[in-house]
Design an enzyme around this catalytic site. Structure first.
Site, PDB file in Angstrom:
ATOM      1  N   ASP A 125       0.763  -1.361   0.083  1.00 24.28           N
ATOM      2  CA  ASP A 125       0.191  -0.016   0.027  1.00 24.28           C
ATOM      3  C   ASP A 125       0.682   1.211   0.043  1.00 24.28           C
ATOM      4  O   ASP A 125       0.662   2.252   0.962  1.00 24.28           O
ATOM      5  CB  ASP A 125      -0.863  -0.033   1.115  1.00 24.28           C
ATOM      6  CG  ASP A 125      -1.674  -1.364   1.535  1.00 24.28           C
ATOM      7  OD1 ASP A 125      -2.168  -1.813   0.639  1.00 24.28           O
ATOM      8  OD2 ASP A 125      -1.484  -1.866   2.703  1.00 24.28           O
ATOM      9  N   GLU A 160     -11.563   0.618  -2.338  1.00 21.73           N
ATOM     10  CA  GLU A 160     -10.571   0.855  -1.234  1.00 21.73           C
ATOM     11  C   GLU A 160      -9.453   1.577  -1.748  1.00 21.73           C
ATOM     12  O   GLU A 160      -9.338   1.662  -2.895  1.00 21.73           O
ATOM     13  CB  GLU A 160     -10.374  -0.214  -0.411  1.00 21.73           C
ATOM     14  CG  GLU A 160      -9.175  -1.511  -1.095  1.00 21.73           C
ATOM     15  CD  GLU A 160      -9.164  -2.594  -0.258  1.00 21.73           C
ATOM     16  OE1 GLU A 160      -9.891  -2.856   0.858  1.00 21.73           O
ATOM     17  OE2 GLU A 160      -8.432  -3.370  -0.616  1.00 21.73           O
TER      18      GLU A 160
END
Ligand SMILES: *[C@@H]1O[C@H](CO)[C@@H](O)[C@H](O)[C@H]1NC(C)=O
Ligand SMILES: *[C@@H]1O[C@H](CO)[C@@H](O)[C@H](O)[C@H]1NC(C)=O
Ligand SMILES: *[C@@H]1O[C@H](CO)[C@@H](O)[C@H](O)[C@H]1NC(C)=O
Ligand SMILES: *[C@@H]1O[C@H](CO)[C@@H](O)[C@H](O)[C@H]1NC(C)=O
Ligand SMILES: *[C@@H]1O[C@H](CO)[C@@H](O)[C@H](O)[C@H]1NC(C)=O
Ligand SMILES: *[C@@H]1O[C@H](CO)[C@@H](O)[C@H](O)[C@H]1NC(C)=O
Ligand SMILES: *[C@@H]1O[C@H](CO)[C@@H](O)[C@H](O)[C@H]1NC(C)=O
Length: 588
Positions: free
Chosen positions: A42, A203
Site C-alpha cells: 500500500d 478501497e
C-alpha cells in the site's frame, strides 16, 4: 546489477544478458521491480523539491509506518517512522489482538510546509481509530507528532486539500468527509463518491486535481490475484464521478505474470513533470503459493496528458519508461537504504538500527545494546504466544513478545547472528526465526530441556537439564516435524554459537548452527518451505528474519525466571539475488 537466467545449463545463476547503464536524461531509462523489495504494501508517495517520500503499511509491527526517501526512485532510504513511540498511542498496541490489525494503508502528503501521514488503526477495543501524524522534518522520528485522532471504521484514508484550503478524507467504499485537522472532527454524513466498477472491496482511494478535474483512483477486486486499479473523475469534488471506460487502468489479473496482486497505488510527478506510480505486487506467479516477502512495492511510469485519463504502464520485473532522475544517494538521516545488507555488532551505547522491528510495542527494557551485544530479555510468551496448559491470560503474545527482526528483502539471502546464552532454568530459549505472524514462523533455538527429555538418555541418567538445538515451525500447509538435536560436546567450550538462516532456493529455508570459532563445523538442523510463511493467516504481512528469546511460559505475570537473557552479536544479513521473473534474477 546483472540480469541472470535461472534456467541456463550452468544451473542456478549464469549471466545471459547485462543491462546498459541508464542513458542520459533525455532518453528513457530501464530499471527492475520491485523498487522497495520485502514487505512493503500500500505505498503512498509524494515528491517535494526533487526528493520522493513514501509510506507503507505495517499492521501491528512496531515501529510502524516507515518513511522512505529517494532522489532517484530506485535507492530508498528509511528516514523515520511516523509511529515510533509508545506515547503517541498509549496502551493501544498491547490491546490489539489480531495478527493483521494495527496500521492499515496510510496516505503521505505534504501541505503548507508540513508532512502528513493519515492512517486507520484497526483493533482498538472492538473498533478502529483514525490517526493523523504531522511533521516538519520527516528525517527525524521525534518530529512526528502525537496523532490527531478521528472516528471512522472505514479503512484506507486519503488526505486531499481542495483549492479553498479545506481538507478532505476519502475512505474505503468510497466516501468523502471534510476533516478538521486540528480536532479530527469529520463532516457528517459521509458523501458516497463512487462504488468502483463492480469489483469487491473498493478501497485505497487517492484524489488528485488536474486540468479542472477531480480524479479518484482506487483499488478494487481485493488484495489477491484479482487486484486492480480503477479510476473515475468529476468536475466537482463531491461528484458525480464518471468511471473511465477503459478500467481497470492497471492489473495483472488473469495473467501468467510473476508479479501478481498488482494494485493499491498512488501517483506523483518527478521534478521534470513526468508522472510515476507506485503500488503493491506479489512475486508469486499465478500459482500464488510461495511468496514469503508478501506484498512489495513496485514502480511504474505513467503518461498523463492534459485533459486525458492517465495511462499506467503494466508492472513487470524489467521496466522501461521516463528517464529516471540521476542516481543520487545523498540524503540526510542515518537510516539504512532498503537494499543495504545488515552488518550490526550492537556495540554498547549504540542505537538499535531503525530497520529492525518488533511484533507490537515491546516491553520497556526488553532490548538494549550492551558490551555483549544486543541483550534480549526473554518474554514469557514464545513466538506463538500460546499457553502450555489452560489459559494463562498473559500468554496471549500481546504483553511484549521478545522478538526483533528485519524484512526479508531478497529472494535469496543469508542471515546469521552469534548467540551468547547461559540459561538457568528449563524452558529458557533463544534463537533465530523467519517470522510472518505468531502462527507462521520457522525457528531454530537453543533451549534448556528437562532431564526427562527423551532425546537425552545420558542426561536422563545424570538428572541434569541439558542444552539442545530445537527446530520448530508453525504455519499454513505441511509443517516439518519439530527436531531436537543435542549440542555437540566438542562445542562445549564455545562462548558463542552462530545461528544461521539461509535460502536454499526461492522456496526453501535451511536453518543451521555452527561454532563461531569453526564455522566449517556447521550443522544443518532443519529445512522448511517458505510456503509456511506465505499468505494464509499472514496474507497482509511479509516475512521478517531475526532473533527472539523466551522462557516458554515459565515465571509469572510478564516476567521470566532470572538468568535467561540472550545476547546477540555479529548480526549479518546479506542479500544474494533478487528474482525479477520465475526464470531470471539479478545479483545484488
Ligand atoms: C523546498 O524548497 C523550498 C525553497 O528552497 C524550501 O523553502 C522548503 O523548505 C523545501 N521543502 C522541503 C520539504 O524540502
Ligand atoms: C487496554 O485494555 C485494558 C483492559 O481491557 C483497558 O483497561 C485499557 O483502557 C485499554 N487501553 C486502551 C488504550 O485501549
Ligand atoms: C453505492 O452503492 C450503494 C449501495 O448499493 C448505493 O446506495 C450508493 O448510492 C452507491 N453510491 C454511488 C456513488 O453510486
Ligand atoms: C518513454 O517512456 C514513456 C513512459 O513510459 C513512454 O510513454 C514512451 O513511449 C517511452 N518512449 C520511448 C521512445 O520508448
Ligand atoms: C510455544 O511454541 C510452540 C510452537 O511454536 C507451542 O507448541 C508451545 O506450546 C508454545 N508454548 C509454550 C508455553 O511452550
Ligand atoms: C528447493 O529446495 C528444496 C529443499 O532442498 C527442494 O525440495 C526443492 O526441490 C528445491 N526447489 C527447486 C526449484 O530447486
Ligand atoms: C488462522 O486462520 C484460521 C483459518 O482462517 C483461523 O481459524 C484462525 O483463527 C487464524 N489464527 C489467527 C491467530 O489469526
Amino acid at each position: 546489477m546483472r540480469l541472470l537466467s535461472l534456467t541456463s545449463k550452468a544451473g542456478l545463476l549464469a549471466a545471459v544478458a547485462s543491462v546498459a547503464p541508464a542513458p542520459a536524461s533525455a532518453s528513457n531509462s530501464s530499471y527492475y521491480n520491485p523498487v522497495l523489495p520485502g514487505w512493503h504494501s500500500d505505498p503512498s508517495c509524494t515528491q517535494i523539491n526533487g526528493t520522493f517520500y513514501c509510506v507503507t503499511s505495517t499492521f501491528i509491527s512496531f515501529p510502524g509506518l516507515p518513511i522512505y526517501a529517494s532522489k532517484d526512485l530506485l535507492n530508498w532510504k528509511l528516514i523515520s517512522h511516523a509511529w515510533n513511540r509508545e506515547s503517541q498511542l498509549p496502551g493501544v498496541s498491547a490491546n490489539t489482538t489480531g495478527q493483521q490489525q494495527g496500521m492499515f494503508a496510510a496516505t503521505l502528503r505534504h501541505h503548507d510546509g508540513l508532512f502528513y501521514v493519515i492512517c486507520e488503526y484497526l483493533g482498538v477495543g472492538d473498533s478502529n481509530l483514525g490517526v493523523v501524524f504531522k511533521s516538519s522534518d520527516p528525517f527525524d522520528n521525534l518530529a512526528w507528532s502525537d496523532p490527531v485522532t478521528f472516528q471512522t471504521d472505514l479503512i484506507d484514508p486519503d488526505l486531499f486539500w481542495d483549492d479553498d484550503g479545506k481538507a478532505y478524507v476519502a475512505t474505503q467504499s468510497i466516501v468523502l468527509q471534510e476533516i478538521d485537522l486540528a480536532t479530527g472532527k469529520l463532516s457528517q454524513p459521509p458523501i458516497g463518491l463512487w462504488n468502483g466498477t463492480g469489483g469487491v472491496w473498493p478501497e485505497g482511494p487517492h484524489l488528485y486535481k488536474k486540468d479542472g478535474y477531480y480524479y479518484l483512483m482506487i483499488a478494487e477486486g481485493g488484495t489477491e490475484t484479482d487486484h486492480s486499479i480503477t479510476i473515475a473523475r468529476s468536475r466537482n469534488l463531491k461528484g458525480p464521478y464518471e468511471a473511465y471506460e477503459n478500467n481497470p487502468i492497471l492489473t495483472n489479473r488473469g495473467t501468467d505474470e510473476y508479479f501478481q496482486t498488482v494494485g493499491h497505488g498512488d501517483l506523483f510527478q518527478d521534478a521534470e513533470g513526468n508522472w510515476w506510480g507506485m503500488c503493491l505486487a506479489t512475486r508469486s506467479g499465478p500459482e500464488w503459493e510461495v511468496y514469503p516477502m508478501g506484498r512489495e512495492t513496485v514502480l511504474f511510469p505513467v503518461k498523463w496528458e492534459e485533459g486525458e485519463w492517465p495511462v499506467l504502464q503494466p508492472v513487470r520485473g524489467q521496466m522501461s519508461g521516463w528517464a529516471l532522475p540521476p542516481t543520487n544517494k545523498d540524503l540526510p538521516g542515518h537510516g539504512p537504504f532498503n537494499s543495504d545488507d545488515d552488518f550490526y555488532d550492537f556495540r554498547k551505547g549504540t542505537e538499535i538500527p531503525s530497520n529492525l522491528v518488533h511484533w507490537r510495542v515491546p516491553r520497556q527494557g526488553a532490548f538494549s545494546t550492551t558490551e555483549k551485544g544486543l541483550q534480549i530479555v526473554p518474554s514469557r510468551n514464545n513466538l506463538t504466544g500460546t499457553p502450555f496448559s489452560g489459559t494463562t491470560p498473559e500468554l496471549t503474545g500481546q504483553s511484549g513478545l521478545s522478538f526483533i527482526g528485519r524484512r526479508q528483502t531478497h529472494t535469496l539471502f543469508t542471515f546469521s547472528a552469534d548467540l551468547s546464552f547461559a540459561p538457568k532454568s528449563v524452558g529458557q530459549e533463544a534463537g533465530v526465526t523467519v517470522f510472518l505472524t505468531q502462527v507462521n514462523h520457522i525457528d531454530l533455538g537453543v533451549v534448556l530441556l528437562a532431564p526427562q527429555s527423551p532425546s537425552f538418555s545420558s542426561n536422563r541418567a545424570s538428572g541434569k537439564p541439558q542444552l539442545a538445538f530445537r527446530f520448530r515451525a508453525e504455519g499454513t500447509g505441511v509443517r516439518p516435524e519439530p527436531k531436537i538435536v543435542p549440542i555437540p560436546s566438542a562445542w562445549a567450550d564455545e562462548k558463542k554459537i552462530r545461528l544461521q538462516i539461509q535460502t536454499l532456493n526461492a522456496t526453501h529455508y535451511s536453518l543451521a548452527a555452527m561454532p563461531v570459532s569453526d564455522p566449517q563445523a556447521k550443522l544443518v538442523i532443519g529445512t522448511a518451505s517458505a510456503g509456511l510463511v506465505s499468505g494464509g493467516n499472514g496474507s497482509f504481512v511479509g516475512s521478517l528474519v531475526g532473533a527472539y528469546a523466551t522462557c516458554n511460559g515459565a515465571g509469572s505475570g510478564v516476567t521470566c525466571p532470572e538468568g535467561g537473557n540472550a545476547y546477540f552479536s555479529r548480526w549479518r544479513y546479506t542479500g544474494e539475488a533478487q528474482y525479477v521473473s520465475a526464470t531470471e534474477s539479478i545479483l545484488v
